[in-house]
Design a protein around this motif. Structure first.
Motif, PDB file in Angstrom:
ATOM      1  N   LEU A   1       0.535  -1.266  -0.092  1.00  0.00           N
ATOM      2  CA  LEU A   1      -0.014   0.039   0.015  1.00  0.00           C
ATOM      3  C   LEU A   1       0.761   1.316   0.049  1.00  0.00           C
ATOM      4  CD1 LEU A   1      -2.783   0.808   0.105  1.00  0.00           C
ATOM      5  CD2 LEU A   1      -2.716   0.900   2.597  1.00  0.00           C
ATOM      6  N   ALA A   2       1.884   1.191   0.785  1.00  0.00           N
ATOM      7  CA  ALA A   2       2.904   2.411   0.766  1.00  0.00           C
ATOM      8  C   ALA A   2       3.450   2.744  -0.423  1.00  0.00           C
ATOM      9  CB  ALA A   2       3.871   2.142   1.933  1.00  0.00           C
ATOM     10  N   TYR A   3       3.866   1.667  -0.974  1.00  0.00           N
ATOM     11  CA  TYR A   3       4.337   1.772  -2.478  1.00  0.00           C
ATOM     12  C   TYR A   3       3.306   2.462  -3.611  1.00  0.00           C
ATOM     13  CZ  TYR A   3       6.749   0.864  -6.884  1.00  0.00           C
ATOM     14  OH  TYR A   3       7.213   1.100  -8.280  1.00  0.00           O
ATOM     15  N   VAL A   4       2.185   1.920  -3.570  1.00  0.00           N
ATOM     16  CA  VAL A   4       1.155   2.502  -4.243  1.00  0.00           C
ATOM     17  C   VAL A   4       0.706   3.839  -4.179  1.00  0.00           C
ATOM     18  CG1 VAL A   4      -1.214   2.031  -4.841  1.00  0.00           C
ATOM     19  CG2 VAL A   4       0.345  -0.031  -4.698  1.00  0.00           C
ATOM     20  N   LYS A   5       0.769   4.233  -2.643  1.00  0.00           N
ATOM     21  CA  LYS A   5       0.381   5.593  -2.562  1.00  0.00           C
ATOM     22  C   LYS A   5       1.389   6.387  -3.049  1.00  0.00           C
ATOM     23  CE  LYS A   5      -3.177   5.586   0.879  1.00  0.00           C
ATOM     24  NZ  LYS A   5      -3.621   5.390   2.100  1.00  0.00           N
ATOM     25  N   ARG A   6       2.759   5.790  -2.777  1.00  0.00           N
ATOM     26  CA  ARG A   6       4.017   6.628  -3.008  1.00  0.00           C
ATOM     27  C   ARG A   6       3.870   6.912  -4.415  1.00  0.00           C
ATOM     28  NH1 ARG A   6       9.431   5.156  -3.661  1.00  0.00           N
ATOM     29  NH2 ARG A   6       8.907   3.137  -3.072  1.00  0.00           N
ATOM     30  N   THR A   7       3.830   5.832  -5.168  1.00  0.00           N
ATOM     31  CA  THR A   7       3.626   6.275  -6.584  1.00  0.00           C
ATOM     32  C   THR A   7       2.466   6.964  -7.375  1.00  0.00           C
ATOM     33  OG1 THR A   7       2.829   3.851  -7.003  1.00  0.00           O
ATOM     34  CG2 THR A   7       5.312   4.346  -7.174  1.00  0.00           C
ATOM     35  N   GLN A   8       1.411   6.699  -6.844  1.00  0.00           N
ATOM     36  CA  GLN A   8       0.212   6.860  -7.709  1.00  0.00           C
ATOM     37  C   GLN A   8      -0.311   8.602  -7.302  1.00  0.00           C
ATOM     38  OE1 GLN A   8      -0.933   5.130 -10.195  1.00  0.00           O
ATOM     39  NE2 GLN A   8       1.046   4.508  -9.402  1.00  0.00           N
ATOM     40  N   MET A   9      -0.184   8.809  -5.890  1.00  0.00           N
ATOM     41  CA  MET A   9      -0.523  10.173  -5.500  1.00  0.00           C
ATOM     42  C   MET A   9      -1.889  10.513  -5.830  1.00  0.00           C
ATOM     43  SD  MET A   9       3.077  11.835  -6.435  1.00  0.00           S
ATOM     44  CE  MET A   9       4.647  11.010  -6.539  1.00  0.00           C
ATOM     45  N   ARG A  10      -2.767   9.575  -5.681  1.00  0.00           N
ATOM     46  CA  ARG A  10      -4.071  10.016  -5.873  1.00  0.00           C
ATOM     47  C   ARG A  10      -5.095   9.121  -5.293  1.00  0.00           C
ATOM     48  NH1 ARG A  10      -4.405   7.600 -12.001  1.00  0.00           N
ATOM     49  NH2 ARG A  10      -3.181   5.649 -11.655  1.00  0.00           N
ATOM     50  N   ASP A  11      -6.345   9.464  -5.279  1.00  0.00           N
ATOM     51  CA  ASP A  11      -7.386   8.820  -4.602  1.00  0.00           C
ATOM     52  C   ASP A  11      -7.386   7.398  -4.992  1.00  0.00           C
ATOM     53  OD1 ASP A  11      -9.415   8.188  -3.091  1.00  0.00           O
ATOM     54  OD2 ASP A  11     -11.096   9.412  -4.276  1.00  0.00           O
ATOM     55  N   LEU A  12      -7.398   6.449  -3.855  1.00  0.00           N
ATOM     56  CA  LEU A  12      -7.443   5.048  -4.000  1.00  0.00           C
ATOM     57  C   LEU A  12      -8.513   4.327  -3.284  1.00  0.00           C
ATOM     58  CD1 LEU A  12      -3.710   4.355  -3.230  1.00  0.00           C
ATOM     59  CD2 LEU A  12      -4.700   4.514  -5.552  1.00  0.00           C
ATOM     60  N   SER A  13      -9.738   5.203  -3.327  1.00  0.00           N
ATOM     61  CA  SER A  13     -10.904   4.628  -2.499  1.00  0.00           C
ATOM     62  C   SER A  13     -11.309   3.311  -3.199  1.00  0.00           C
ATOM     63  CB  SER A  13     -11.981   5.852  -2.549  1.00  0.00           C
ATOM     64  OG  SER A  13     -12.374   6.128  -3.968  1.00  0.00           O
ATOM     65  N   HIS A  14     -10.989   3.043  -4.520  1.00  0.00           N
ATOM     66  CA  HIS A  14     -11.810   1.815  -4.691  1.00  0.00           C
ATOM     67  C   HIS A  14     -10.838   0.467  -4.296  1.00  0.00           C
ATOM     68  CE1 HIS A  14      -8.107   2.156  -7.091  1.00  0.00           C
ATOM     69  NE2 HIS A  14      -8.283   1.039  -7.670  1.00  0.00           N
ATOM     70  N   LEU A  15      -9.677   0.548  -3.518  1.00  0.00           N
ATOM     71  CA  LEU A  15      -9.295  -0.561  -3.169  1.00  0.00           C
ATOM     72  C   LEU A  15      -9.873  -1.238  -2.172  1.00  0.00           C
ATOM     73  CD1 LEU A  15      -5.396   0.401  -2.445  1.00  0.00           C
ATOM     74  CD2 LEU A  15      -6.490  -0.693  -4.571  1.00  0.00           C
ATOM     75  N   GLN A  16      -9.956  -2.597  -2.190  1.00  0.00           N
ATOM     76  CA  GLN A  16     -10.788  -3.507  -1.435  1.00  0.00           C
ATOM     77  C   GLN A  16      -9.812  -3.626  -0.165  1.00  0.00           C
ATOM     78  OE1 GLN A  16     -12.209  -6.656  -3.869  1.00  0.00           O
ATOM     79  NE2 GLN A  16     -12.482  -5.268  -5.549  1.00  0.00           N
ATOM     80  N   GLU A  17     -10.754  -4.096   0.759  1.00  0.00           N
ATOM     81  CA  GLU A  17     -10.062  -4.467   2.087  1.00  0.00           C
ATOM     82  C   GLU A  17      -9.065  -5.528   1.697  1.00  0.00           C
ATOM     83  OE1 GLU A  17     -11.734  -6.170   6.233  1.00  0.00           O
ATOM     84  OE2 GLU A  17     -12.420  -4.046   5.732  1.00  0.00           O
TER      85      GLU A  17
END
Ligand code: ADP
Ligand code: MG
Length: 840
Positions: free
Chosen positions: A222-238
């Motif tokens: 998750l950290a990696y994805v946030k670091r690279t995407q820098m955008r809303d990830l509200s669709h990520l499932q639990e």
């Protein structure tokens, strides 16, 4: 001496420092520029012109650029080749900036996080791995669908197997790899390795029951994805825990050799089980079917559930046909949901969403016609999201353009204020038409007309020849080559009203569209759940369609049985490719007591096909599919191990024999009595006796210590005698028909051992010269007269002499005995040698 760096370049270098492993695309006006090494490399890869900044200085800076409107294409290309791309945008309007325009990276696009592939259906999984002592945890995510899972694995080979089966291209590494791990992931599997060794303390994640190491790896992902995407990830499932043990286990080699989802030749879907079973109509269904094939079930109840529905679909042709039509109208809901979350959804996406939702009630109605307990569950899960459907239906115009800035997105009647602006615009249009008519009449200029463009606004268009007739109250707006443009007080008034309406309405439309987008975000998790349900229905109808088309039967699976009985079974894929008439069906019977079936028969007779047929039938059954046979009773297997063919393991570069032995070892270490083992020509990769000895020892080991159901094809006919010592071993062979020296392969599996190998016959079919074949026949006869190695490897039996089995040799031996060597001349000795040789 280094020259002074310009402030712009300094900004570039400051940003680049944080993204050393990515191509940095640096927005400058209408271009994205690359500098230094990035420029040199990108110029080569993307075929860009390499120029330089500060051309005339002592140290010009290499530079290459791509136009901003074409950037996506270039970025896709780089990412597809396995590179990362960091995009630095201008963060303020250059016109308003004081000094250097602020710039910042807004997204890093990597092979595992790209979601912009046009019309790609396949999942794009990004994997993260973590190690703690001897244990590993693996988490994976598909950013385009929001799927997010995690598991614990006991060894590195299981990690490699999962990565391969997910077809991941990028792996986020949460620990320091050792050399051999690095070599496998980097060199052999050619993965992009991205590090995420630490964890930002603020990072939070909702999750159910996870072990510490699982939480750790999921957070790093998750950290990696946030670091690279820098955008809303509200669709990520639990994040959801899974166990590979909950599925039929197959290692990478097994999946590859059985060609489950990709073929060996081109690494594509064609000719695979996936290809055969795929009659899905939705993108979600297509993706889910692949997962089903990669992960067949092991629970009798779960398998029975799927089969019950396949049966229902099979029995109800008309309902199924209607269902298929309805499914065709369902777009890729998972991808649409993620586009909404990313703020990338366009009007057309909403229209597709609404269209998809409008098909759900129809699907529901069809399922309701099939009364059944299992159906009820599916029906209950089918949530048509009527609120969302209504929202889109009321707000988004069916004629909406693909862009969100052109207006025309929002339907009339949705917002009163917007309707007012539109009315003003419409009125304005008729006022203008009226004004045009009036002025035309008043001035007598027949060619007078009112036009509009961005620069001049509304104007009277008057040609050169009519200029004399221009009235007083017109004022000049612009002069062109053959015409002039005029305004008037009245026209300006109308124009102002219209411009205001136009500007305000387009701002309002944009706002309204954004609000529809925001409202839709609340439905994302429901949309994802709907997508899953539809995918499941789609997979099940697909299995029904294939079952009907190919004439499959519903197998009887029993969890605790050890009884295999397949009547007239076929190899699903070979049959589909060669045609059902050509394929010779075979029974496969391994009763309770039989663990090992030893299969002998000439080359090309059908041994491998028979064994693969069995493995595929087992896999199909455990997916929930019907199987190619007249009837089939099967236990539920926990794992399938194979050692098939003599092909080298290309990715590891190991020798054939080493691969054979390590795969055999893997099977022997991991198999249980509930597993299926398939050994095809084991031992072929080494010297004959060596191979045969190992083959026999392995069979004995499986027999004594594992008790897994095992099919063992071999060209060592000597092994067939093992049935005398091994209680749970049966011999079968592939029948052949020999007539007038010609052999026909019947492809029919028959009880008992084979007696001959027909290699020379195969060579004949292959067209080798006839004198060569005769010679081979002769050599064969000689060799066949030689004793073969002992059946039960016991020392004294191996002391067989070269000459004691054939009577032809006794003459020679007699001659040798009679010979008086002392009395012979050299010439006589030589002649005698020739004589001996001829006789032999
Ligand atoms: P082996 O392993 O004994 O050398 P294969 O299983 O590779 O033989 O089969 C050789 C060829 O025979 C295959 O390519 C296939 O076309 C054909 N074949 C095998 N089994 C059948 C069958 N049951 N019916 C029809 N053709 C078959
Ligand atoms: Mg074979």
């Amino acid at each position: 001496m280094a020259e002074k760096i310009s402030p712009g370049m300094q900004q570039y270098l400051d940003i680049k420092k944080d993204y050393p492993d990515a191509f940095l695309l640096f927005r400058m006006g209408d271009f994205y520029e690359l500098f230094y090494e990035d420029a040199v490399n990108a110029a080569q890869i993307l075929e860009l012109t390499l120029t330089s900044r500060n051309k005339n200085s002592a140290q010009p800076i290499p530079m290459a650029g791509v136009p901003h409107h074409a950037a996506t294409e270039y970025i896709d290309k780089l990412v597809n080749l396995g590179y990362k791309v960091a995009v630095a945008e201008q963060m303020e309007d250059p016109k308003k900036a004081v000094g250097i325009v602020k710039r910042a990276v807004t997204q890093v696009i990597t092979p595992g996080t790209t979601i912009d592939h046009a019309n790609a259906v396949d999942n794009n999984f990004l994997v993260a791995i973590e190690q703690q002592e001897q244990r590993f945890a693996l988490s994976y995510m598909d950013l385009s669908t929001g799927e997010f899972k995690v598991t614990v694995l006991q060894d590195f080979s299981a990690v490699v197997g999962e990565i391969a089966s997910l077809k991941a291209r990028e792996v986020v590494i949460g620990f320091l790899l050792d050399e051999s791990q690095k070599k496998i992931l980097d060199k052999q599997m050619n993965l992009l390795l991205s590090e995420q060794l630490d964890l930002p303390e603020t990072l939070q994640m909702e999750h159910g029951d996870l072990s510490a190491i699982e939480e750790q790896v999921a957070l790093k992902l998750l950290a990696y994805v946030k670091r690279t995407q820098m955008r809303d990830l509200s669709h990520l499932q639990e994040v959801e825990h899974y166990e590979i043990k909950d599925f039929l286990q197959m290692d990478f080699a097994t999946k590859t050799s059985l060609e489950l989802t990709v073929n060996k030749r081109e690494n594509k879907k064609h000719g695979t089980l996936y290809w055969l079973l795929d009659e899905t109509k939705t993108a979600m269904g297509t993706r889910m079917l692949r997962t089903w094939i990669e992960r067949p079930l092991i629970s009798e109840v779960a398998i029975a559930k799927r089969m019950a529905i396949v049966q229902l679909f099979l029995d109800h042709f008309f309902e199924r046909s209607d269902l298929i039509e309805a499914l065709k109208g369902v777009y890729d809901l998972e991808r649409l949901a993620s586009r909404v979350s990313f703020g990338k959804a366009l009007p057309v996406d909403f229209l597709q969403l609404a269209h998809s939702l409008s098909n759900v009630p129809a699907i529901k109605n069809i399922l309701e016609l099939l009364p059944q307990e299992q159906m009820k569950q599916l029906i209950e899960r089918l949530d048509a999201l009527p609120e969302l459907a209504d929202l889109i239906h009321q707000s988004i115009s069916e004629e909406a353009s693909r862009t969100i800035t052109e207006g025309g997105i929002i339907k009339t009647g949705y917002n009163p204020q917007l309707d007012k602006y539109r009315e003003a615009l419409e009125n304005g249009t008729s006022w203008i038409a009226q004004l045009e008519a009036t002025e035309k009449a008043r001035t007598g200029i027949s060619t007078l007309r009112i036009d509009y463009n961005r620069k001049d606004g509304y104007y009277f268009h008057i040609t050169q020849s009519q200029l004399d007739s221009v009235p007083e109250h017109f004022f000049r707006k612009a002069t062109l080559k053959n015409s002039e443009r005029f305004g008037s007080q009245e026209l300006t008034e109308i124009e102002e009203i219209m411009l205001e309406a136009r500007e305000k309405s387009s701002i309002l439309e944009y706002e309204l569209f954004m609000s529809v987008r925001d409202q839709t975000e609340q439905y994302i998790s429901r949309l994802q759940a709907l997508a899953k349900t539809i995918a499941e229905i789609d997979c099940l109808q697909s299995l029904a369609v294939v079952a009907e088309k190919q004439g499959y039967v519903r197998p009887v699976l029993t969890e605790n049985s050890r009884h295999v009985e397949i009547k007239a079974g076929r190899h699903a894929v070979v049959e589909a490719v060669m045609g059902a008439q050509e394929y010779v069906p075979n029974d496969i019977a391994l009763p309770e007591q039989t663990d090992i079936q030893l299969i002998t028969g000439p080359n090309m007779s059908g041994k491998s096909t028979y064994m693969r047929q069995f493995a595929l039938t087992v896999i199909m059954a455990q997916i929930g599919s019907f199987v190619p046979a007249e009837s089939a009773a099967l236990p539920i297997f926990d794992a399938i191990f194979t050692r098939i063919g003599a092909s080298d393991n290309l990715i590891s570069g190991e020798s054939t024999f080493m691969v054979e032995m390590s795969e055999a070892n893997h099977a022997i270490q991991k198999a249980t009595s509930r597993s299926l083992i398939i050994f095809d020509e084991l031992g072929r990769g080494t010297a004959t006796y060596d191979g045969m000895a190992l083959a026999q020892a392995i069979i004995e080991y499986v027999h004594e210590h594992i008790g897994a159901k095992t099919l063992f094809a071999t060209h060592y006919h000597e092994l067939t005698e093992l049935d005398q010592t091994l209680e749970h071993l049966d011999n079968v062979h592939v029948a052949t028909l020999e007539q007038n020296g010609n052999v026909t392969f019947l492809h029919k599996i028959t009880e008992g051992p084979a007696d001959k190998s027909y290699g020379i016959h195969v060579a004949k079919i292959a067209g080798l010269p006839s004198d060569l074949l005769e010679r081979a026949d002769l050599i064969l006869q000689k060799l066949e007269n030689k004793p073969l190695p002992a059946k039960k490897v016991e020392a004294q039996e191996e002391q067989l002499s070269l000459f004691d089995i054939d009577e032809n040799y006794s003459e020679i031996i007699d001659k040798l005995k009679d010979l008086n060597v002392d009395n012979m001349t050299a010439r006589e000795a030589l002649n005698f040698l020739w004589e001996l040789k001829d006789a032999l």
